[in-house]
Design a protein around this motif. Sequence first.
Motif, PDB file in Angstrom:
ATOM      1  N   ASP A  30      -8.617   3.692  -7.175  1.00  0.00           N
ATOM      2  CA  ASP A  30      -7.430   3.187  -7.863  1.00  0.00           C
ATOM      3  C   ASP A  30      -6.765   2.115  -7.005  1.00  0.00           C
ATOM      4  N   ARG A  31      -6.787   0.888  -7.475  1.00  0.00           N
ATOM      5  CA  ARG A  31      -6.260  -0.238  -6.696  1.00  0.00           C
ATOM      6  C   ARG A  31      -4.732  -0.281  -6.670  1.00  0.00           C
ATOM      7  N   ASP A  32      -4.072   0.627  -7.399  1.00  0.00           N
ATOM      8  CA  ASP A  32      -2.617   0.709  -7.367  1.00  0.00           C
ATOM      9  C   ASP A  32      -2.110   1.654  -6.278  1.00  0.00           C
ATOM     10  N   LYS A  33      -3.014   2.294  -5.575  1.00  0.00           N
ATOM     11  CA  LYS A  33      -2.592   3.213  -4.508  1.00  0.00           C
ATOM     12  C   LYS A  33      -1.845   2.438  -3.425  1.00  0.00           C
ATOM     13  N   ARG A  34      -0.832   3.089  -2.876  1.00  0.00           N
ATOM     14  CA  ARG A  34      -0.081   2.501  -1.762  1.00  0.00           C
ATOM     15  C   ARG A  34      -0.834   2.820  -0.471  1.00  0.00           C
ATOM     16  N   VAL A  35      -1.205   1.784   0.263  1.00  0.00           N
ATOM     17  CA  VAL A  35      -2.021   1.931   1.461  1.00  0.00           C
ATOM     18  C   VAL A  35      -1.277   1.354   2.668  1.00  0.00           C
ATOM     19  N   VAL A  36      -1.263   2.109   3.753  1.00  0.00           N
ATOM     20  CA  VAL A  36      -0.755   1.610   5.031  1.00  0.00           C
ATOM     21  C   VAL A  36      -1.922   1.662   6.010  1.00  0.00           C
ATOM     22  N   VAL A  37      -2.125   0.558   6.732  1.00  0.00           N
ATOM     23  CA  VAL A  37      -3.190   0.497   7.732  1.00  0.00           C
ATOM     24  C   VAL A  37      -2.580   0.190   9.095  1.00  0.00           C
ATOM     25  N   TYR A  38      -3.293   0.617  10.137  1.00  0.00           N
ATOM     26  CA  TYR A  38      -2.883   0.260  11.492  1.00  0.00           C
ATOM     27  C   TYR A  38      -4.080   0.323  12.414  1.00  0.00           C
ATOM     28  N   CYS A  39      -3.929  -0.320  13.570  1.00  0.00           N
ATOM     29  CA  CYS A  39      -4.939  -0.279  14.633  1.00  0.00           C
ATOM     30  C   CYS A  39      -4.192  -0.148  15.956  1.00  0.00           C
ATOM     31  N   LYS A  40      -4.745  -0.645  17.028  1.00  0.00           N
ATOM     32  CA  LYS A  40      -4.106  -0.521  18.340  1.00  0.00           C
ATOM     33  C   LYS A  40      -2.913  -1.465  18.482  1.00  0.00           C
ATOM     34  N   THR A  41      -3.108  -2.748  18.187  1.00  0.00           N
ATOM     35  CA  THR A  41      -2.039  -3.727  18.394  1.00  0.00           C
ATOM     36  C   THR A  41      -1.688  -4.532  17.151  1.00  0.00           C
ATOM     37  N   SER A  42      -2.378  -4.367  16.074  1.00  0.00           N
ATOM     38  CA  SER A  42      -2.147  -4.930  14.740  1.00  0.00           C
ATOM     39  C   SER A  42      -3.112  -6.032  14.322  1.00  0.00           C
TER      40      SER A  42
END
Length: 126
Positions: free
Chosen positions: A70-82
Motif C-alpha cells: 500500500d503506497r499510502d502507508k506512512r513510512v519513516v526511514v533512518y540510517c546512521k547520519t541521514s
Amino acid sequence: MKNAMDLVAEAKAKINEVSVNDAPNEIQKSDVLIDVREPDEFRAGHIAGAVNIPRGMLEFKLSGMPELQDRDKRVVVYCKTSGRGALAAVALKEMGYLQVHSISGGLDAWIEAGKPTVKPDLPEFG
C-alpha cells in the motif's frame, strides 16, 4: 562527476526530513519505521519498533512484502547520519510511496539528543 555527498545533497532537496525533536511524533503516526543500516549496525542498537531493511536491499525487500504494498502507508526511514536514509526516501518516493519521512541526522543525532535505543534479544551461547 558526482560523488556520494552530491547524491545525498540532491536527495535531501527532494524529500521530507523530520528533525530529531519531531521524529518521535512522526514515528508514532507512521505505519512502518525502517532502519536502512546494515544488520550488524542494527544489532548494535536501533530505535524501538524499527525493522531492518538495508539500503542495498530496500527496493527488492519492499517489492516482496505484501504488507507494505500500500503506497499510502506512512513510512519513516533512518540510517546512521541521514545519507542512506535520504537516498532510501528518494527510492521510496520513486516507487510510489506518498508519505515518506527521513530522520535528519539519523541515529547519531537521535542518540546525541538523548533518545533511547534498543538491542534485539539474541540467544546467549557459552
